[in-house]
Design a protein around this motif. Sequence first.
Motif, PDB file in Angstrom:
ATOM      1  N   SER A 230       3.486  -5.742  10.068  1.00 12.98           N
ATOM      2  CA  SER A 230       2.081  -5.846   9.729  1.00 12.98           C
ATOM      3  C   SER A 230       1.424  -7.110   9.189  1.00 12.98           C
ATOM      4  O   SER A 230       2.509  -7.607   8.451  1.00 12.98           O
ATOM      5  N   THR A 231       0.485  -7.522   9.417  1.00 11.70           N
ATOM      6  CA  THR A 231      -0.162  -8.620   8.987  1.00 11.70           C
ATOM      7  C   THR A 231      -0.738  -8.648   7.485  1.00 11.70           C
ATOM      8  O   THR A 231      -0.672  -9.593   6.659  1.00 11.70           O
ATOM      9  N   GLN A 232      -1.058  -7.411   7.177  1.00 14.03           N
ATOM     10  CA  GLN A 232      -1.638  -7.132   5.798  1.00 14.03           C
ATOM     11  C   GLN A 232      -0.350  -7.051   4.802  1.00 14.03           C
ATOM     12  O   GLN A 232      -0.589  -7.282   3.644  1.00 14.03           O
TER      13      GLN A 232
ATOM     14  N   GLY B 100      -0.163  -1.009  16.330  1.00 18.19           N
ATOM     15  CA  GLY B 100      -1.579  -1.168  16.467  1.00 18.19           C
ATOM     16  C   GLY B 100      -1.674  -2.365  17.384  1.00 18.19           C
ATOM     17  O   GLY B 100      -0.704  -2.912  18.314  1.00 18.19           O
ATOM     18  N   ASP B 101      -2.751  -2.991  17.242  1.00 16.44           N
ATOM     19  CA  ASP B 101      -3.265  -4.200  18.319  1.00 16.44           C
ATOM     20  C   ASP B 101      -2.929  -5.332  17.518  1.00 16.44           C
ATOM     21  O   ASP B 101      -3.429  -6.464  18.165  1.00 16.44           O
ATOM     22  N   ASN B 102      -2.255  -5.389  16.277  1.00 19.02           N
ATOM     23  CA  ASN B 102      -2.191  -6.552  15.590  1.00 19.02           C
ATOM     24  C   ASN B 102      -0.936  -7.524  16.381  1.00 19.02           C
ATOM     25  O   ASN B 102      -0.947  -8.778  15.978  1.00 19.02           O
ATOM     26  N   TYR B 103      -0.139  -7.024  17.334  1.00 20.57           N
ATOM     27  CA  TYR B 103       0.877  -7.969  17.801  1.00 20.57           C
ATOM     28  C   TYR B 103       1.019  -7.477  19.192  1.00 20.57           C
ATOM     29  O   TYR B 103       0.630  -6.091  19.555  1.00 20.57           O
TER      30      TYR B 103
ATOM     31  N   HIS C 237       5.271 -16.101  13.755  1.00 20.57           N
ATOM     32  CA  HIS C 237       5.142 -14.741  13.889  1.00 20.57           C
ATOM     33  C   HIS C 237       6.062 -14.043  12.645  1.00 20.57           C
ATOM     34  O   HIS C 237       6.995 -14.564  12.149  1.00 20.57           O
ATOM     35  N   THR C 238       5.614 -12.801  12.329  1.00 17.78           N
ATOM     36  CA  THR C 238       6.293 -12.214  11.020  1.00 17.78           C
ATOM     37  C   THR C 238       7.824 -12.063  11.354  1.00 17.78           C
ATOM     38  O   THR C 238       8.664 -12.215  10.566  1.00 17.78           O
TER      39      THR C 238
ATOM     40  N   THR D  44       1.626   1.785   7.499  1.00 19.28           N
ATOM     41  CA  THR D  44       1.555   0.570   8.557  1.00 19.28           C
ATOM     42  C   THR D  44       2.702   0.544   9.437  1.00 19.28           C
ATOM     43  O   THR D  44       3.732   1.121   9.144  1.00 19.28           O
TER      44      THR D  44
END
Length: 198
Positions: free
Chosen positions: A11-13, A43-46, A186-187, A7
């Motif tokens: 990552s959110t997961q 990716g498109d997660n952030y 935000h992470t 990842t």
Amino acid sequence: MYFDACTPILSTQQSPLEIIKQLFVNKRLTGLSTFITNFAEPGDNYNWGDILATWFATKEFYEVPSVDDEFGMSPLEKSSSFPLYSSFINQHLDSYYDTFLTHFIPTIASEIIPMWQLSSLGSVQSNHLLNEQLLQKELKIIKSDNINANNSDEILKEIPHYILSIDDYPLLNWVRLINNNLSKDHTLRQFINSNRKR
């Protein structure tokens, strides 16, 4: 040690950044260890432009990808033109992401985690750092955008040095840019605000 996150570093997961932090905090690597990492492309997660702009706005020369020369601004200009810089990074994401990973992980190991651990020790806090009330007072002064000055000399006296000389305080300004430009949940913001005691 080989760590394949499967990842991106954020990552959110999953939480690759937290795993890396725990490896260094718990001293899982010996003095002669090698730490090899593998991360997926962003990716498109952030909005990766925002994430990477917080890091690269404080950097110059060898710490930025060569494409940064096309943007043509100093660290002070990059941090004050944050949305524009973030957009430029999104257009050259691969170069910035690769350079980020190359420089960020050694910085975690050599600067971020040691400071995090040092500040978590009660005796260090009480003997060498400002107590919490004084610290909060100083932070309010630092965060204040109110400048009560009539001439350039007075302005320079009121603006904190770390704002005028951003590349001399890269980690402090990295944290400042994260707090100013990324959401509270935000992470990356959660990572920099994590601590052991306070």
